[in-house]
Design a protein around this motif. Structure first.
Motif, PDB file in Angstrom:
ATOM      1  N   ILE A 154       0.659 -11.981  14.204  1.00  0.00           N
ATOM      2  CA  ILE A 154       1.288 -10.783  13.649  1.00  0.00           C
ATOM      3  C   ILE A 154       0.238 -10.013  12.845  1.00  0.00           C
ATOM      4  O   ILE A 154      -0.396 -10.573  11.941  1.00  0.00           O
ATOM      5  CB  ILE A 154       2.478 -11.146  12.747  1.00  0.00           C
ATOM      6  N   THR A 155       0.048  -8.760  13.189  1.00  0.00           N
ATOM      7  CA  THR A 155      -0.807  -7.866  12.398  1.00  0.00           C
ATOM      8  C   THR A 155       0.059  -6.686  11.950  1.00  0.00           C
ATOM      9  O   THR A 155       1.284  -6.770  11.993  1.00  0.00           O
ATOM     10  CB  THR A 155      -2.032  -7.412  13.197  1.00  0.00           C
ATOM     11  N   PHE A 156      -0.566  -5.586  11.543  1.00  0.00           N
ATOM     12  CA  PHE A 156       0.211  -4.495  10.953  1.00  0.00           C
ATOM     13  C   PHE A 156      -0.153  -3.141  11.538  1.00  0.00           C
ATOM     14  O   PHE A 156      -1.311  -2.891  11.896  1.00  0.00           O
ATOM     15  CB  PHE A 156       0.023  -4.487   9.424  1.00  0.00           C
ATOM     16  N   ARG A 157       0.833  -2.281  11.609  1.00  0.00           N
ATOM     17  CA  ARG A 157       0.596  -0.909  12.061  1.00  0.00           C
ATOM     18  C   ARG A 157      -0.386  -0.235  11.103  1.00  0.00           C
ATOM     19  O   ARG A 157      -0.349  -0.453   9.909  1.00  0.00           O
ATOM     20  CB  ARG A 157       1.912  -0.120  12.102  1.00  0.00           C
ATOM     21  N   TYR A 200       3.164  -6.179  15.841  1.00  0.00           N
ATOM     22  CA  TYR A 200       2.801  -5.319  14.723  1.00  0.00           C
ATOM     23  C   TYR A 200       3.965  -5.121  13.763  1.00  0.00           C
ATOM     24  O   TYR A 200       5.000  -4.563  14.127  1.00  0.00           O
ATOM     25  CB  TYR A 200       2.308  -3.964  15.239  1.00  0.00           C
ATOM     26  N   ALA A 201       3.767  -5.583  12.524  1.00  0.00           N
ATOM     27  CA  ALA A 201       4.760  -5.395  11.471  1.00  0.00           C
ATOM     28  C   ALA A 201       4.425  -4.123  10.688  1.00  0.00           C
ATOM     29  O   ALA A 201       3.406  -3.466  10.933  1.00  0.00           O
ATOM     30  CB  ALA A 201       4.771  -6.606  10.544  1.00  0.00           C
ATOM     31  N   THR A 202       5.276  -3.784   9.726  1.00  0.00           N
ATOM     32  CA  THR A 202       5.063  -2.620   8.867  1.00  0.00           C
ATOM     33  C   THR A 202       4.483  -3.081   7.544  1.00  0.00           C
ATOM     34  O   THR A 202       5.039  -3.968   6.887  1.00  0.00           O
ATOM     35  CB  THR A 202       6.379  -1.860   8.633  1.00  0.00           C
ATOM     36  N   PHE A 203       3.368  -2.511   7.164  1.00  0.00           N
ATOM     37  CA  PHE A 203       2.662  -2.905   5.952  1.00  0.00           C
ATOM     38  C   PHE A 203       3.549  -2.748   4.727  1.00  0.00           C
ATOM     39  O   PHE A 203       4.281  -1.763   4.583  1.00  0.00           O
ATOM     40  CB  PHE A 203       1.402  -2.047   5.808  1.00  0.00           C
ATOM     41  N   GLN A 208       6.199  -4.284   3.993  1.00  0.00           N
ATOM     42  CA  GLN A 208       7.624  -4.524   4.242  1.00  0.00           C
ATOM     43  C   GLN A 208       7.799  -5.941   4.784  1.00  0.00           C
ATOM     44  O   GLN A 208       7.588  -6.203   5.969  1.00  0.00           O
ATOM     45  CB  GLN A 208       8.193  -3.491   5.215  1.00  0.00           C
ATOM     46  N   ILE A 209       8.191  -6.863   3.896  1.00  0.00           N
ATOM     47  CA  ILE A 209       8.249  -8.280   4.263  1.00  0.00           C
ATOM     48  C   ILE A 209       9.280  -8.556   5.341  1.00  0.00           C
ATOM     49  O   ILE A 209       9.083  -9.446   6.186  1.00  0.00           O
ATOM     50  CB  ILE A 209       8.508  -9.160   3.012  1.00  0.00           C
ATOM     51  N   ASN A 210      10.370  -7.804   5.367  1.00  0.00           N
ATOM     52  CA  ASN A 210      11.407  -8.047   6.384  1.00  0.00           C
ATOM     53  C   ASN A 210      10.893  -7.768   7.787  1.00  0.00           C
ATOM     54  O   ASN A 210      11.345  -8.389   8.757  1.00  0.00           O
ATOM     55  CB  ASN A 210      12.652  -7.209   6.099  1.00  0.00           C
ATOM     56  N   SER A 211       9.947  -6.842   7.911  1.00  0.00           N
ATOM     57  CA  SER A 211       9.387  -6.548   9.233  1.00  0.00           C
ATOM     58  C   SER A 211       8.574  -7.724   9.748  1.00  0.00           C
ATOM     59  O   SER A 211       8.472  -7.939  10.961  1.00  0.00           O
ATOM     60  CB  SER A 211       8.532  -5.275   9.179  1.00  0.00           C
ATOM     61  N   VAL A 212       7.981  -8.491   8.826  1.00  0.00           N
ATOM     62  CA  VAL A 212       7.247  -9.697   9.218  1.00  0.00           C
ATOM     63  C   VAL A 212       8.230 -10.799   9.609  1.00  0.00           C
ATOM     64  O   VAL A 212       8.052 -11.480  10.631  1.00  0.00           O
ATOM     65  CB  VAL A 212       6.336 -10.180   8.074  1.00  0.00           C
ATOM     66  N   LYS A 213       9.267 -10.967   8.818  1.00  0.00           N
ATOM     67  CA  LYS A 213      10.285 -11.980   9.112  1.00  0.00           C
ATOM     68  C   LYS A 213      10.909 -11.751  10.489  1.00  0.00           C
ATOM     69  O   LYS A 213      11.184 -12.702  11.225  1.00  0.00           O
ATOM     70  CB  LYS A 213      11.376 -11.949   8.047  1.00  0.00           C
ATOM     71  N   ASP A 214      11.123 -10.486  10.835  1.00  0.00           N
ATOM     72  CA  ASP A 214      11.742 -10.160  12.119  1.00  0.00           C
ATOM     73  C   ASP A 214      10.873 -10.568  13.304  1.00  0.00           C
ATOM     74  O   ASP A 214      11.384 -10.832  14.402  1.00  0.00           O
ATOM     75  CB  ASP A 214      12.039  -8.657  12.198  1.00  0.00           C
ATOM     76  N   LEU A 229      -4.087  -9.678   8.099  1.00  0.00           N
ATOM     77  CA  LEU A 229      -3.981  -8.361   7.465  1.00  0.00           C
ATOM     78  C   LEU A 229      -5.162  -8.076   6.548  1.00  0.00           C
ATOM     79  O   LEU A 229      -5.893  -8.982   6.148  1.00  0.00           O
ATOM     80  CB  LEU A 229      -2.690  -8.251   6.663  1.00  0.00           C
ATOM     81  N   GLU A 230      -5.311  -6.791   6.227  1.00  0.00           N
ATOM     82  CA  GLU A 230      -6.210  -6.327   5.183  1.00  0.00           C
ATOM     83  C   GLU A 230      -5.389  -6.185   3.903  1.00  0.00           C
ATOM     84  O   GLU A 230      -4.249  -5.745   3.960  1.00  0.00           O
ATOM     85  CB  GLU A 230      -6.786  -4.962   5.540  1.00  0.00           C
ATOM     86  N   VAL A 231      -5.977  -6.516   2.757  1.00  0.00           N
ATOM     87  CA  VAL A 231      -5.231  -6.317   1.512  1.00  0.00           C
ATOM     88  C   VAL A 231      -5.269  -4.852   1.084  1.00  0.00           C
ATOM     89  O   VAL A 231      -4.454  -4.419   0.263  1.00  0.00           O
ATOM     90  CB  VAL A 231      -5.738  -7.222   0.372  1.00  0.00           C
ATOM     91  N   VAL A 232      -6.197  -4.099   1.622  1.00  0.00           N
ATOM     92  CA  VAL A 232      -6.174  -2.639   1.528  1.00  0.00           C
ATOM     93  C   VAL A 232      -6.490  -2.119   2.920  1.00  0.00           C
ATOM     94  O   VAL A 232      -7.555  -2.411   3.468  1.00  0.00           O
ATOM     95  CB  VAL A 232      -7.223  -2.081   0.534  1.00  0.00           C
ATOM     96  N   GLN A 233      -5.553  -1.377   3.491  1.00  0.00           N
ATOM     97  CA  GLN A 233      -5.816  -0.813   4.817  1.00  0.00           C
ATOM     98  C   GLN A 233      -6.799   0.343   4.655  1.00  0.00           C
ATOM     99  O   GLN A 233      -6.446   1.427   4.210  1.00  0.00           O
ATOM    100  CB  GLN A 233      -4.513  -0.332   5.456  1.00  0.00           C
ATOM    101  N   GLY A 234      -8.049   0.089   5.019  1.00  0.00           N
ATOM    102  CA  GLY A 234      -9.096   1.075   4.804  1.00  0.00           C
ATOM    103  C   GLY A 234      -9.069   2.214   5.799  1.00  0.00           C
ATOM    104  O   GLY A 234      -8.821   3.362   5.449  1.00  0.00           O
ATOM    105  N   GLU A 235      -9.316   1.903   7.073  1.00  0.00           N
ATOM    106  CA  GLU A 235      -9.303   2.930   8.114  1.00  0.00           C
ATOM    107  C   GLU A 235      -7.928   3.568   8.250  1.00  0.00           C
ATOM    108  O   GLU A 235      -7.798   4.707   8.688  1.00  0.00           O
ATOM    109  CB  GLU A 235      -9.711   2.310   9.459  1.00  0.00           C
ATOM    110  N   GLY A 236      -6.896   2.832   7.866  1.00  0.00           N
ATOM    111  CA  GLY A 236      -5.528   3.337   7.985  1.00  0.00           C
ATOM    112  C   GLY A 236      -5.123   4.313   6.908  1.00  0.00           C
ATOM    113  O   GLY A 236      -3.996   4.826   6.923  1.00  0.00           O
ATOM    114  N   GLY A 237      -6.008   4.569   5.924  1.00  0.00           N
ATOM    115  CA  GLY A 237      -5.684   5.561   4.913  1.00  0.00           C
ATOM    116  C   GLY A 237      -5.833   5.104   3.478  1.00  0.00           C
ATOM    117  O   GLY A 237      -5.408   5.796   2.556  1.00  0.00           O
ATOM    118  N   VAL A 238      -6.442   3.947   3.245  1.00  0.00           N
ATOM    119  CA  VAL A 238      -6.613   3.352   1.908  1.00  0.00           C
ATOM    120  C   VAL A 238      -5.242   3.094   1.277  1.00  0.00           C
ATOM    121  O   VAL A 238      -4.861   3.704   0.277  1.00  0.00           O
ATOM    122  CB  VAL A 238      -7.502   4.208   0.986  1.00  0.00           C
TER     123      VAL A 238
END
Length: 383
Positions: free
Chosen positions: A115-118, A150-153, A155-161, A172-181
């Protein structure tokens, strides 16, 4: 031109660089608030790094990983002593480090789903491109590798789903850099770590951009009081020399025995010499404290001089990693700022990204903020 046009290059031909200053072939100087996309955390040609590399140049450059190289052990020890990891695999880049992490997670667990993130970014190899939650990175290359979801950054429920018995890891990144900081929220990270532990799912953290002091701590996950099973570093690790590393807990070392993975140039002695100097410098307490002071000063200047501009929608910051989100596209503003003498990046269409060196001075921050304010105010006037 004989190079593939894989980069939208700006009109800047670099001649030399030192500290926070880049100079072009015509002698014009620029404040570097991009640092090679978060690579030169100590600025250009840092004396300790340069001396270490020069010393290694006079010893040997390459002998292959078939032989013991004490400098690899020295660098690995520095990483392990300053992190929750136990074993280190060296490679040449962030994408390679993430590739190794994906392979290790699947091999250790015997499961394939990750599981990664959008809006995440993990690299451009086939595995890391599939892990990246951005369609623009994946377009045109046919079917992606299977088993990434791909879960939603934040949002824990999106990971559970998405989590099930086939899930090997959450990455995951703890700060999405390329995604917009976008920094991770503390409650989200706490819940995510607990969720992974409860379901015997590995927690893999991509520290390629946030590691080595960038956020004001040694690693980005240090802000959240959690310990990843696996994490990756690169960029700032070599301060300009190509190097990456995948670090894991001792429980997983048996999965990467002889022949399981490898790299011809991974752990190259010149890169190791640079990394040794970088880690010795950055992990010194006073150095990180000064970097935190600089990030606080930068935050104050952004709050006072940039945030009130009507073209600015939001400012997000973690240490010396900043995203200035605007109300319209900013891609045209990056070359405009370059023309004024400051190098910045964009992160998506509407975010100006600042990644100054951790050694940046208050005067340099003032100068850069002045240029940025001027350009953003001109946009506000034309709206």
């Amino acid at each position: 031109m004989t190079l593939f046009p894989t980069y939208n290059r700006y009109d800047l031909s670099v001649s030399k660089a030192d500290g926070t200053i880049v100079e072009d072939i015509d002698g014009k100087k620029y404040l570097d608030f991009a640092t090679g996309i978060g690579v030169c955390n100590l600025g250009h040609r840092h004396p300790a790094v340069q001396q270490s590399v020069e010393e290694q140049l006079n010893n040997y450059w390459h002998v292959s990983n078939l032989y013991k190289q004490p400098i690899q052990e020295e660098v690995a020890n520095l990483i392990v002593e300053n992190s929750p990891g136990d074993y280190v695999f060296f490679c040449n880049s962030g994408a390679e480090a993430n590739e190794a992490a994906i392979k290790l997670a699947r091999k250790v667990t015997g499961k394939e789903k990750i599981i990664t993130f959008r809006q995440s970014f993990h690299g451009r190899t086939f595995a890391t491109m599939a892990a990246t939650g951005q369609e623009k990175v994946q377009e045109g290359f046919g079917p992606m590798l299977e088993s990434f979801a791909y879960a939603t950054f934040n949002q824990i429920n999106s990971v559970k789903d998405l989590m099930d018995e086939r899930t090997a890891a959450v990455m995951l990144e703890v700060v999405q850099g390329e995604g917009g900081v976008f920094p991770a929220e503390e409650s989200f990270m706490t819940q995510l770590a607990e969720l992974c532990k409860a379901n015997n799912v590995l927690l893999v953290i991509d520290e390629i951009q946030t590691g080595i002091g960038r956020t004001g701590k040694k690693f980005g996950f240090d802000h959240y009081g959690i310990e990843p099973d696996i994490f990756t570093i690169a960029k700032g690790l070599g301060n300009g020399l190509p190097v990456g590393a995948m670090i894991a807990k001792k429980e997983y070392v048996a999965a990467f025995g002889p022949g399981a993975h490898g790299s011809t140039f991974g752990g190259n002695p010149l890169a190791m010499a640079a990394a040794k100097a970088v880690l010795t410098t950055v992990f010194e307490e006073n150095f990180l404290q000064t970097a935190v002071e600089r990030s606080t000063y930068l935050a104050e200047q952004l709050e006072e001089k940039i945030k009130p501009i009507t073209f600015v929608k939001e400012i997000r910051q973690k240490g010396l990693m900043v995203g200035i989100e605007c109300t319209d596209k900013v891609t045209r503003l990056v070359p405009e700022l370059l023309g004024k003498g400051v190098l910045v990046l964009n992160a998506g269409e509407s975010v100006i990204r600042l990644l100054p060196p951790l050694t940046v001075s208050k005067d340099e921050i003032d100068q850069a903020i002045g240029y940025i304010k001027e350009v953003l105010q001109s946009q506000a006037v034309t709206l």
